[in-house]
Design an enzyme around this catalytic site. Structure first.
Site, short mmCIF file in Angstrom:
data_model
loop_
_atom_site.label_atom_id
_atom_site.label_comp_id
_atom_site.label_asym_id
_atom_site.label_seq_id
_atom_site.Cartn_x
_atom_site.Cartn_y
_atom_site.Cartn_z
N GLY A 1 4.61 4.51 -26.11
CA GLY A 1 4.70 3.06 -26.04
C GLY A 1 5.93 2.58 -26.77
O GLY A 1 5.99 1.43 -27.22
N SER B 1 8.74 8.23 -28.16
CA SER B 1 9.19 8.26 -26.78
C SER B 1 8.39 7.26 -25.96
O SER B 1 7.46 6.63 -26.47
CB SER B 1 8.97 9.66 -26.19
OG SER B 1 7.58 9.90 -26.06
N LYS B 2 8.74 7.14 -24.71
CA LYS B 2 8.05 6.18 -23.85
C LYS B 2 6.55 6.44 -23.80
O LYS B 2 5.76 5.51 -23.71
CB LYS B 2 8.60 6.26 -22.43
CG LYS B 2 9.82 5.40 -22.22
CD LYS B 2 10.17 5.35 -20.75
CE LYS B 2 11.52 4.65 -20.56
NZ LYS B 2 11.93 4.63 -19.16
N ARG B 3 6.22 7.72 -23.88
CA ARG B 3 4.80 8.06 -23.85
C ARG B 3 4.02 7.36 -24.95
O ARG B 3 2.87 7.03 -24.80
CB ARG B 3 4.64 9.57 -24.03
CG ARG B 3 4.44 10.34 -22.78
CD ARG B 3 3.57 11.55 -23.03
NE ARG B 3 3.91 12.25 -24.25
CZ ARG B 3 4.94 13.07 -24.37
NH1 ARG B 3 5.72 13.29 -23.36
NH2 ARG B 3 5.18 13.67 -25.51
#
Length: 479
Positions: free
Chosen positions: A246, A242-244
RNA sequence: GCUCCCAUCGUCUAGCGGUCUAGGACGUCGCCCUCUCACGGCGAAAACAGGGGUUCGAGUCCCCUUGGGAGCGCCA
């Protein structure tokens, strides 16, 4: 009689090309290229609310940057809605599909009830065999596939092996929404068929879809293409990327200073292997690629390994090529625009080229390369970093003063000549080379670390070097 | 909950019944090289999830358990 292989990459333009999508594209590309086939591109823009031109541009741009070219013009799925409806008409005529008048609330209740009773939340087929006369007036129906209720649907997957899904677990999926627009499930099947796709390579998250789509193929009487569902990429914690973590778009990797070739190599090696080979060219990957060697378990994205690989690529890239790549990437790097302007204004591109061999040895990314080159960008008097300040003791400054005088006489201005002088200054002062070289480094670069100091001297040139040394040296006779 | 998939060092993986006292790479830790930092060289620690089978023999085949993951929309 070998049929020509046709693969396709089919992103939906609702965001950037994320790293998982990039790898899916890469595998499709590798597979097609390795077999002398084609890779088509299809933009799945049937979700009108979420599809944007910006996303389309970002995806095409990302693919181009990664060096993954596709054959022909991209197909836009939304534009093919009429053809999708045509296929549904056929299924309706053949009794393989039917009209369903169940409303949204009704379906929701159905699912809630099923959940409550511990059953899978599936459509119960209530309109499957109802006569047309039962149709409520004024309600436009959705068209559903009359899926088999018994037996099983088999997917002979090139990566996952033989996957068997009981038909009782698959419900009658919607083909056409009540507003007449085709669903993804339908569109994919019709498009893949019409585009002549022979091999569907996509993420495992589509595995269940593969079973449903197989049923649509069967209802249409079409041959099912070969399937290969590749595992997903996970974050460092093992959960879906996920975006978390990176998990950014590929353009983010360009901004982080990665080389496309390195990213390709890394992505190919993630989940696929050719023995113990770690570093291989794209040509080798094309030659070696074998979809059967793709593993079945999810892989975690390891940015440290990517960086290491990128470092290898930077070092292995010839200086002129790396310089070109650096210039091309500059607009995307943080502070790159500014750096470019300075380099242009000061005419230090030559110095940059001279320093490049020493610089690339020390950088894992183009961003680090730019950072390492900062001493070329800075103007006198140089700001010395706090960490390097300690190097410039009174003794050190005196040494620099001595060095300054001797260096001024150096001609021609070469690394070897400079080294000889620096060594002699150290020797005469009875100190180790480092006692002179380190202060010199601080004076020349404002930092504690840099490429070899004699190379720095050469890159900076006589005038600039002497000036920077003078800025930090103890005054000749004063104090 | 239901369906499906997965399971070798921290991570990516090699291994396709005997060559495994399990190999490589990243990372980590030493040492060397050395003007700094890197690069490079050498070396170290580090794994077959657990339990049953099958077999003369199992990391490799089967089953179960456990642990992960994905999918279950008139989204794609």
């Amino acid at each position: 009689m070998t049929e020509t292989v046709v693969t396709r990459f089919a992103p939906s333009p609702t965001g950037f090309l994320h790293i998982g999508g990039a790898r899916t594209a890469l595998f499709n590309w590798l597979f097609a290229r390795s077999l002398g086939g084609k890779m088509l591109l299809r933009i799945e823009d049937t979700d009108r609310a979420r599809s944007t031109q910006g996303a389309i541009d970002a995806i095409l741009d990302g693919l181009k940057w990664l060096g993954l070219d596709w054959d022909g013009e991209p197909t836009f799925q939304f534009a093919r809605a009429d053809r999708h409806r045509e296929a549904v008409d056929q299924m309706l005529a053949d009794g393989r599909a039917y009209r369903c008048y169940a409303g949204a609330e009704e379906l929701e209740q159905m699912r809630a009830l099923a959940q409550a009773e511990g059953r899978p939340p599936r459509y119960d087929g209530r309109w499957r065999d109802r006569p047309a006369a039962d149709a409520p007036a004024g309600v436009s129906p959705a068209i559903r596939l009359k899926a088999p209720t018994e037996g099983e649907t088999v997917i002979d997957d090139l990566v996952q092996g033989r996957v068997v899904i009981p038909n009782k677990d698959l419900d009658d999926l919607v083909l056409l929404r009540s507003d007449g627009t085709p669903t993804y499930m339908l569109a994919v099947v019709v498009d893949d068929h019409d585009m002549g796709v022979t091999h569907v390579i996509r993420g495992v998250d589509h595995l269940t879809n593969a079973a449903r789509q197989t049923q649509i193929y069967q209802a249409l009487g079409w041959a099912v293409p070969k399937m290969a569902h590749i595992p997903l990429i996970h974050g460092p914690d093992g959960a879906k990327l996920s975006k978390r973590h990176g998990a950014l778009g590929v353009e983010a990797y360009r901004e982080m200073g990665f080389l496309p070739a390195a990213l390709r190599n890394y992505l190919a090696r993630l989940g696929w292997s050719h023995g113990d080979d770690e570093i291989f060219s794209t040509e080798q990957a094309v030659e070696w690629f074998d979809i059967g060697s793709v593993g079945r378990s999810a892989a975690r994205f390891d940015q440290l390994k990517l960086q290491n690989l990128n470092g290898h690529y930077m070092r292995a890239t010839p200086d002129d090529e790396l310089l070109a790549a650096f210039k091309a990437s500059l607009p995307y790097l943080p502070g790159g625009e500014e750096a470019k302007n300075k380099l242009d204004a000061t005419g230090r591109w030559d110095a940059f080229a001279i320093a490049l061999p020493g610089l690339k040895e020390r950088a894992k990314t183009l961003v680090e390369l730019l950072d390492g080159a900062r001493f070329l960008l800075d103007e006198r008097p140089l700001a010395v970093e706090p960490a390097a300040e300690g190097l410039l003791t009174a003794d050190a400054r005196a040494l620099l003063g001595e060095l300054s005088g001797r260096l001024a006489a150096l001609d021609p201005w070469t690394a070897d000549g400079a080294e000889e002088i620096v060594r002699s200054v150290a020797e005469d002062a009875g100190v180790k080379l480092g006692a002179v070289a380190q202060p010199l480094r601080a004076a020349l670069t404002g930092r504690k670390t840099s490429p070899g100091i004699f190379d720095v001297l050469v890159a900076l040139g006589r005038e600039e070097s002497l000036g920077r040394i003078a800025d930090q040296a103890a005054p000749p006779r004063a104090a």
